[in-house]
Design a protein around this motif. Structure first.
Motif, PDB file in Angstrom:
ATOM      1  N   ILE A 244      48.873  34.767  46.903  1.00 22.05           N
ATOM      2  CA  ILE A 244      48.249  35.148  46.787  1.00 22.05           C
ATOM      3  C   ILE A 244      48.596  36.159  45.860  1.00 22.05           C
ATOM      4  O   ILE A 244      49.500  36.274  45.145  1.00 22.05           O
ATOM      5  CB  ILE A 244      48.760  36.164  48.250  1.00 22.05           C
ATOM      6  N   PRO A 245      47.777  36.868  45.988  1.00 19.52           N
ATOM      7  CA  PRO A 245      47.768  38.074  44.360  1.00 19.52           C
ATOM      8  C   PRO A 245      48.508  39.428  44.402  1.00 19.52           C
ATOM      9  O   PRO A 245      48.694  39.784  46.155  1.00 19.52           O
ATOM     10  CB  PRO A 245      46.592  38.657  43.868  1.00 19.52           C
TER      11      PRO A 245
ATOM     12  N   LYS B 220      42.323  30.868  48.220  1.00 19.34           N
ATOM     13  CA  LYS B 220      41.054  30.347  47.190  1.00 19.34           C
ATOM     14  C   LYS B 220      39.573  30.864  47.473  1.00 19.34           C
ATOM     15  O   LYS B 220      39.100  31.893  46.687  1.00 19.34           O
ATOM     16  CB  LYS B 220      40.478  28.758  47.804  1.00 19.34           C
ATOM     17  N   SER B 221      39.298  31.864  49.045  1.00 19.26           N
ATOM     18  CA  SER B 221      38.654  33.013  48.705  1.00 19.26           C
ATOM     19  C   SER B 221      38.875  34.316  50.120  1.00 19.26           C
ATOM     20  O   SER B 221      39.238  33.582  50.852  1.00 19.26           O
ATOM     21  CB  SER B 221      37.222  32.015  49.125  1.00 19.26           C
TER      22      SER B 221
ATOM     23  N   ALA C 111      40.149  29.142  39.094  1.00 18.16           N
ATOM     24  CA  ALA C 111      41.628  27.900  39.051  1.00 18.16           C
ATOM     25  C   ALA C 111      42.009  28.251  37.206  1.00 18.16           C
ATOM     26  O   ALA C 111      43.118  27.552  37.054  1.00 18.16           O
ATOM     27  CB  ALA C 111      41.152  26.885  39.593  1.00 18.16           C
ATOM     28  N   VAL C 112      40.874  28.065  37.037  1.00 16.19           N
ATOM     29  CA  VAL C 112      41.390  28.468  35.060  1.00 16.19           C
ATOM     30  C   VAL C 112      41.833  29.312  34.263  1.00 16.19           C
ATOM     31  O   VAL C 112      42.924  28.787  34.024  1.00 16.19           O
ATOM     32  CB  VAL C 112      39.884  27.960  34.292  1.00 16.19           C
ATOM     33  N   GLN C 113      41.581  30.745  34.827  1.00 16.77           N
ATOM     34  CA  GLN C 113      42.120  32.079  34.417  1.00 16.77           C
ATOM     35  C   GLN C 113      43.342  32.194  35.405  1.00 16.77           C
ATOM     36  O   GLN C 113      43.881  32.852  34.831  1.00 16.77           O
ATOM     37  CB  GLN C 113      41.286  32.950  34.866  1.00 16.77           C
ATOM     38  N   LYS C 114      43.120  31.498  36.282  1.00 18.93           N
ATOM     39  CA  LYS C 114      44.434  31.616  37.147  1.00 18.93           C
ATOM     40  C   LYS C 114      43.865  32.494  38.166  1.00 18.93           C
ATOM     41  O   LYS C 114      46.017  33.612  37.783  1.00 18.93           O
ATOM     42  CB  LYS C 114      45.596  31.312  37.270  1.00 18.93           C
ATOM     43  N   LYS C 115      43.700  33.266  38.231  1.00 19.48           N
ATOM     44  CA  LYS C 115      43.335  34.801  39.219  1.00 19.48           C
ATOM     45  C   LYS C 115      42.207  34.795  39.977  1.00 19.48           C
ATOM     46  O   LYS C 115      41.738  34.127  40.097  1.00 19.48           O
ATOM     47  CB  LYS C 115      43.226  36.100  37.915  1.00 19.48           C
TER      48      LYS C 115
ATOM     49  N   ASN D  78      39.713  49.300  44.082  1.00 16.39           N
ATOM     50  CA  ASN D  78      40.418  49.014  42.403  1.00 16.39           C
ATOM     51  C   ASN D  78      40.494  47.742  41.891  1.00 16.39           C
ATOM     52  O   ASN D  78      39.872  47.303  41.002  1.00 16.39           O
ATOM     53  CB  ASN D  78      41.908  49.259  42.417  1.00 16.39           C
ATOM     54  N   LEU D  79      40.598  46.885  42.892  1.00 18.05           N
ATOM     55  CA  LEU D  79      40.742  45.704  43.004  1.00 18.05           C
ATOM     56  C   LEU D  79      39.365  44.716  42.561  1.00 18.05           C
ATOM     57  O   LEU D  79      39.345  43.838  41.232  1.00 18.05           O
ATOM     58  CB  LEU D  79      40.720  44.359  43.680  1.00 18.05           C
ATOM     59  N   SER D  80      37.647  45.215  42.475  1.00 17.21           N
ATOM     60  CA  SER D  80      36.618  44.537  41.889  1.00 17.21           C
ATOM     61  C   SER D  80      36.425  45.303  40.639  1.00 17.21           C
ATOM     62  O   SER D  80      35.933  44.590  40.013  1.00 17.21           O
ATOM     63  CB  SER D  80      35.684  45.167  43.023  1.00 17.21           C
ATOM     64  N   GLU D  81      36.593  46.636  40.687  1.00 13.43           N
ATOM     65  CA  GLU D  81      36.596  46.929  39.083  1.00 13.43           C
ATOM     66  C   GLU D  81      37.592  46.472  38.070  1.00 13.43           C
ATOM     67  O   GLU D  81      36.832  46.494  36.857  1.00 13.43           O
ATOM     68  CB  GLU D  81      36.929  48.370  39.079  1.00 13.43           C
ATOM     69  N   ARG D  82      38.585  46.370  38.488  1.00 14.23           N
ATOM     70  CA  ARG D  82      39.536  45.315  37.801  1.00 14.23           C
ATOM     71  C   ARG D  82      38.944  43.541  37.021  1.00 14.23           C
ATOM     72  O   ARG D  82      39.007  43.487  36.085  1.00 14.23           O
ATOM     73  CB  ARG D  82      40.941  45.820  38.039  1.00 14.23           C
ATOM     74  N   ASN D  83      38.984  43.106  38.328  1.00 15.97           N
ATOM     75  CA  ASN D  83      38.387  41.925  37.794  1.00 15.97           C
ATOM     76  C   ASN D  83      37.588  41.031  39.021  1.00 15.97           C
ATOM     77  O   ASN D  83      37.526  40.852  40.310  1.00 15.97           O
ATOM     78  CB  ASN D  83      39.713  41.284  38.109  1.00 15.97           C
TER      79      ASN D  83
END
Length: 471
Positions: free
Chosen positions: A209-210, A382-383, A406-410, A441-446
């Motif tokens: 998890i992040p 995954k989601s 999975a490509v950017q691993k984030k 905050n999470l959605s603004e960053r990524n």
């Protein structure tokens, strides 16, 4: 001279020969037993194979005495056994080559969660991959093990060909044999529960998890959302359920229902009053009314897979139960509500559209887990999907609030929070404020780029009650 002769005889003594000679000693003792003593010895043998410590210690002590008596100390020992005593015990009265894995004799085996015996070949899951082990177990010994396992479960019969059993240390055994398998290719699958550091922080260190989402998850636990954890076998969903549950207040009363006693809640939360029931199918249906009258603060449903467990989950939520948690085998979040509703309808009847709406009203979030393709030992979130139901419009929707790239691993995020959650959120104003802030905050960053909401085509409220739509 006698001593020198004994030394010469044992200098190149094989392990197999040492086992044979120790067995001869036990067989010699057996001849002098009366019927009662033979029955006692058979019970002792069964207890030793199943892992009862007293029986195991008896045989290991006696084997040590016989090794000295027969001057077998110099016998060679296979590298997978700790010493001669452990090896002889495993081969005669233990689990043969499985013993080192079952009893965590090495660091590698200690961290291995499953083993498969296919024919005489032993495979252990090591670093996420099934690895063939050097030890093998012959057909005669496999049959002995199978009979011993089944003796502890009188309801199981050898000829059935399929069995699910448990050792005393909680290891689950699944056996396929007879007509269900190819000749000499009988199968035994062993699954071991690994007691880990059950914390969000540990999961973030493992990359499951992040790390930046840990505060968000803690607030969600406090608020008490009803959540589903999905994914294939060994995807990490059960571990995440355990971490989520471990963050609950231990003073709250809980009920855990599972199809098998795999999760040791008494060890994970020893101070929490969690009642643990093992039931599924008709057994679960028989006690559903009693469970609905319970005064539990939360309910845990592990491995929901049949109509009875799905129905119980919806009925618990419909009477206002919060903090419901469940694991489900599913690979498609979009069709999961339909799958649950159709399963219930196939057994209990009812209107499918109403059942679908009830699923969306009952559960708030779905966490989906998977294994990484290049390393099956590595699990990843995954989601996260939010299930929403708009009461006035009679509309259901699935909003993806987190998605793993999975490509950017984030992980990318969406800050959606449905209006149907407001009633629950009003009870936790501070936690809600912090949750909204973290999610924003999470959605603004990524941010999630592209479509993040689904309006399922299988939900047609105008067709409620119409039987012809199912024909």
């Amino acid at each position: 001279m006698e001593y020198l002769k004994k030394k010469e005889d044992t200098e190149f003594l094989s392990f197999e020969e040492a086992c044979r000679r120790i067995k001869d000693c036990f067989d010699y003792e057996w001849k002098d037993f009366d019927d009662f003593e033979k029955m006692e010895r058979l019970e002792l043998e069964k207890a030793a194979i199943l892992g009862y410590e007293e029986a195991m210690n008896y045989y290991k002590t006696r084997i040590a005495e016989l090794i000295r008596q027969e001057h077998l100390e110099e016998a060679q020992v296979p590298r997978w056994y700790e010493n001669l005593i452990e090896g002889v015990f495993a081969e005669l009265y233990g689990l043969a080559g499985l013993s080192p894995w079952v009893y965590d004799k090495t660091e590698v085996y200690k961290n291995s969660s499953s083993a498969k015996l296919i024919g005489d070949r032993l495979y252990c899951l090591i670093d996420g991959k099934p690895c063939l082990q050097p030890q093998s177990i012959g057909k005669e010994r496999r049959e002995q093990l199978k009979r011993a396992f089944l003796m502890n479960s009188p309801q199981e019969r050898m000829e059935q060909g399929f069995h699910e059993l448990y050792l005393t240390n909680g290891i689950r055994i699944t056996i396929y044999s007879g007509l269900r398998t190819k000749a000499n290719e009988d199968i035994m699958v062993f699954r071991k529960y690994l007691l880990q550091d059950l914390s969000f922080e540990n999961l973030s260190e493992l990359g499951t998890i992040p790390q930046e989402a840990v505060p968000l998850f803690r607030e969600m636990v406090c608020i008490g959302f009803n959540v589903l954890f999905t994914g294939p076998v060994r995807s990490g969903k059960t571990t995440f359920l355990q971490v989520w549950q471990r963050c609950e207040n231990p003073q709250m009363e809980g009920l855990a229902i599972s199809t098998d006693p795999e999760t040791p809640w008494e060890k994970i939360m020893p101070d929490a009053p969690i009642m643990q029931l093992v039931a599924d199918g008709e057994e679960l249906a028989e006690i559903t009314k009693s469970l609905l009258r319970g005064d539990n603060d939360y309910v845990i449903l592990e491995e929901m897979r049949d109509a009875q467990s799905y129905r119980l989950a919806l009925e618990l939520a419909s009477i206002g139960a919060g903090r419901c948690k469940a694991t489900v085998h599913s690979g498609d979040i979009g069709t999961l509500p339909y799958k649950i509703a159709s399963k219930i309808r196939s057994v209990y009847g009812g209107d499918e559209q109403s059942l679908i709406a009830q699923v969306f009203r009952s559960f708030d979030y779905v966490f989906e887990f998977s294994q990484q393709k290049d390393n099956r030992a590595k699990k990843v979130l995954k989601s996260i999907s939010e299930l929403c139901y708009e009461n006035e419009k009679d509309v259901v929707s699935i909003h993806k609030i987190c998605e793993y790239d999975a490509v950017q691993k984030k992980w990318n995020w969406n800050s959606h929070l449905g209006e149907d959650k407001e009633e629950k959120l009003r009870l936790w104003p501070e936690e809600t404020k912090m949750m909204k802030r973290e999610l924003t905050n999470l959605s603004e960053r990524n941010p999630i780029i592209g479509k993040s909401v689904i309006y399922p085509r299988y939900y047609h409220p105008s067709m409620r009650g119409r039987e012809d739509v199912h024909d």
